[in-house]
Design an enzyme around this catalytic site. Structure first.
Site, PDB file in Angstrom:
ATOM      1  N   ASN A  39      59.287  67.604  51.946  1.00 13.12           N
ATOM      2  CA  ASN A  39      59.728  68.606  50.983  1.00 13.12           C
ATOM      3  C   ASN A  39      58.654  69.696  51.013  1.00 13.12           C
ATOM      4  O   ASN A  39      57.491  69.404  50.746  1.00 13.12           O
ATOM      5  CB  ASN A  39      59.806  67.907  49.620  1.00 13.12           C
ATOM      6  CG  ASN A  39      59.779  68.860  48.446  1.00 13.12           C
ATOM      7  OD1 ASN A  39      60.167  70.015  48.563  1.00 13.12           O
ATOM      8  ND2 ASN A  39      59.332  68.345  47.298  1.00 13.12           N
ATOM      9  N   LYS A  59      58.391  72.133  49.057  1.00 12.83           N
ATOM     10  CA  LYS A  59      58.151  72.643  47.691  1.00 12.83           C
ATOM     11  C   LYS A  59      58.216  74.170  47.671  1.00 12.83           C
ATOM     12  O   LYS A  59      59.016  74.756  48.379  1.00 12.83           O
ATOM     13  CB  LYS A  59      56.799  72.133  47.166  1.00 12.83           C
ATOM     14  CG  LYS A  59      56.681  70.625  47.199  1.00 12.83           C
ATOM     15  CD  LYS A  59      55.519  70.131  46.390  1.00 12.83           C
ATOM     16  CE  LYS A  59      55.447  68.614  46.524  1.00 12.83           C
ATOM     17  NZ  LYS A  59      54.436  68.022  45.665  1.00 12.83           N
ATOM     18  N   HIS A  74      63.500  65.077  42.134  1.00 19.73           N
ATOM     19  CA  HIS A  74      62.093  65.012  42.546  1.00 19.73           C
ATOM     20  C   HIS A  74      61.220  64.958  41.286  1.00 19.73           C
ATOM     21  O   HIS A  74      61.566  65.542  40.249  1.00 19.73           O
ATOM     22  CB  HIS A  74      61.720  66.230  43.402  1.00 19.73           C
ATOM     23  CG  HIS A  74      60.315  66.159  43.926  1.00 19.73           C
ATOM     24  ND1 HIS A  74      59.245  66.666  43.214  1.00 19.73           N
ATOM     25  CD2 HIS A  74      59.805  65.616  45.055  1.00 19.73           C
ATOM     26  CE1 HIS A  74      58.130  66.431  43.902  1.00 19.73           C
ATOM     27  NE2 HIS A  74      58.450  65.790  45.019  1.00 19.73           N
ATOM     28  N   GLU A  89      58.763  66.542  40.295  1.00 25.00           N
ATOM     29  CA  GLU A  89      58.474  67.823  39.625  1.00 25.00           C
ATOM     30  C   GLU A  89      59.691  68.341  38.853  1.00 25.00           C
ATOM     31  O   GLU A  89      59.542  69.014  37.833  1.00 25.00           O
ATOM     32  CB  GLU A  89      57.954  68.837  40.661  1.00 25.00           C
ATOM     33  CG  GLU A  89      56.545  68.462  41.103  1.00 25.00           C
ATOM     34  CD  GLU A  89      56.186  68.870  42.508  1.00 25.00           C
ATOM     35  OE1 GLU A  89      56.856  69.736  43.099  1.00 25.00           O
ATOM     36  OE2 GLU A  89      55.213  68.291  43.054  1.00 25.00           O
ATOM     37  N   GLU A 136      58.807  57.544  44.775  1.00 23.34           N
ATOM     38  CA  GLU A 136      57.622  58.391  44.722  1.00 23.34           C
ATOM     39  C   GLU A 136      56.947  58.219  43.365  1.00 23.34           C
ATOM     40  O   GLU A 136      57.305  58.907  42.394  1.00 23.34           O
ATOM     41  CB  GLU A 136      58.009  59.857  44.909  1.00 23.34           C
ATOM     42  CG  GLU A 136      58.651  60.161  46.244  1.00 23.34           C
ATOM     43  CD  GLU A 136      58.481  61.628  46.584  1.00 23.34           C
ATOM     44  OE1 GLU A 136      57.729  61.929  47.500  1.00 23.34           O
ATOM     45  OE2 GLU A 136      59.079  62.467  45.897  1.00 23.34           O
ATOM     46  N   GLY A 146      51.014  64.550  45.251  1.00 26.07           N
ATOM     47  CA  GLY A 146      50.373  65.862  45.205  1.00 26.07           C
ATOM     48  C   GLY A 146      48.851  65.807  45.072  1.00 26.07           C
ATOM     49  O   GLY A 146      48.231  64.733  45.141  1.00 26.07           O
ATOM     50  N   SER A 170      51.204  60.921  48.624  1.00 28.93           N
ATOM     51  CA  SER A 170      49.920  60.934  49.340  1.00 28.93           C
ATOM     52  C   SER A 170      49.947  60.129  50.642  1.00 28.93           C
ATOM     53  O   SER A 170      48.946  59.496  50.994  1.00 28.93           O
ATOM     54  CB  SER A 170      48.785  60.451  48.432  1.00 28.93           C
ATOM     55  OG  SER A 170      48.634  61.324  47.335  1.00 28.93           O
TER      56      SER A 170
HETATM   57  C1  PEP Z   1      55.823  64.886  47.058  1.00 29.33           C
HETATM   58  O1  PEP Z   1      55.446  65.729  46.265  1.00 29.33           O
HETATM   59  O2  PEP Z   1      57.005  64.527  47.078  1.00 29.33           O
HETATM   60  C2  PEP Z   1      54.857  64.281  47.974  1.00 29.33           C
HETATM   61  C3  PEP Z   1      55.189  63.186  48.594  1.00 29.33           C
HETATM   62  O3  PEP Z   1      53.664  64.942  48.122  1.00 29.33           O
HETATM   63  P1  PEP Z   1      52.290  64.437  48.783  1.00 29.33           P
HETATM   64  O4  PEP Z   1      52.604  63.686  50.043  1.00 29.33           O
HETATM   65  O5  PEP Z   1      51.540  65.696  49.058  1.00 29.33           O
HETATM   66  O6  PEP Z   1      51.622  63.570  47.775  1.00 29.33           O
END
Ligand code: PEP
Length: 261
Positions: free
Chosen positions: A9, A11, A97, A99, A169, A175, A215
């Site tokens: 994604n 974003k 998601h 967010e 997630e 993030g 992450s």
């Molecule tokens: C996300 O925000 O969906 C995500 C997986 O981000 P990150 O891998 O940067 O933690």
């Protein structure tokens, strides 16, 4: 070998030029990997989608939208209709998601309306779920995931199962500042998700791919992908450079093959 899913994604990053360059580079770097073995998808920002859909080889990289309204048209200022996404010719929509849930306060009931709408309009529909740090502190992950699945997928017809994907997630792992879940913890939660999907849809529920996101990086991708209940990796920051994402995919795939996943 079981098919593996890799996606990202983007974003609210990357303008149109950067997105097209990224998608073309990713498609070309990964072109030799059979799409029978992997499914690769990218979810860029809305403003890039039209050009992206026309410029990228979709047999190599599937394209998705980051959100979608549950109505086809009407008084919904600022929203994007499923018909508009169909017009562009997208492959998938992401719903719920972290967010969207935590910054924009979307509820499970709203995610459910969007999921049903996405499926009815023929999109592969990626439902994202995950518990907060506070919920994890009390080991409420399984209950929270179960609730998000039961409400989020309520009323979904079993005939649509082939188009549902789930991304686990955990909110605390996503993030900047996120802590990656350990492979053991992720596997335990994926097991709970799979159990719940089987309860909801019977044997058909076992076909729903469940991806881990939060992450993911070159240091943990191998350990995560070899877990029996993890069907793929949904990657943020470590995927936003095409060459790094290509390396991560290859590393994970090689490890999975070596382990006979
Ligand atoms: C996300 O925000 O969906 C995500 C997986 O981000 P990150 O891998 O940067 O933690």
């Amino acid at each position: 070998m079981k098919k593996m899913y890799f996606g990202s994604n983007l974003k609210m990053y990357k303008n149109i030029e950067d997105t097209i360059r990224y998608l073309k580079e990713l498609a070309s770097l990964t072109a030799d990997i059979s799409r029978e073995e992997i499914e690769l998808f990218i979810i860029p920002s809305y403003t890039t989608l039209d050009r992206a859909a026309r410029s990228v080889d979709r047999s190599l990289v599937k394209l998705g939208a980051q959100n979608m309204c549950w109505e086809e048209q009407g008084q919904f200022t600022g929203e994007i209709s499923p018909l508009m996404l169909q017009e562009i010719g997208l492959d998938l929509v992401m719903i719920g998601h972290s967010e969207r849930r935590h910054v924009f306060r979307e509820t499970d009931e709203e995610e459910n309306k969007k999921v049903k709408c996405g499926l009815e309009h023929g999109f592969t529909t990626l439902l994202c779920i995950g518990e907060t740090a506070e919920e994890k502190k009390y080991d409420l992950g399984p209950e929270v995931l179960r609730t998000q699945l039961k409400i989020g997928l309520e009323g979904v017809d079993v005939s649509h199962i082939g188009k549902i994907w789930v991304a686990y997630e955990p909110v605390w792992s996503i993030g900047v500042g996120g802590i990656p879940a350990t492979a053991d913890y992720a596997e335990r939660m994926h097991g709970e998700i799979k159990k719940c999907l089987s309860e909801l849809f019977g044997d058909a529920g076992k076909e729903i791919p469940v991806l881990y996101g939060g992450s993911v990086n070159p240091g943990n991708a191998e350990e995560l992908i070899i877990q029996p209940s993890i069907d793929g990796l949904f990657v943020g920051r470590s995927a936003w450079q095409a060459d790094r994402f290509n390396e991560l995919i290859r590393m994970a795939k090689t490890k999975a093959e070596a382990e006979g996943r």
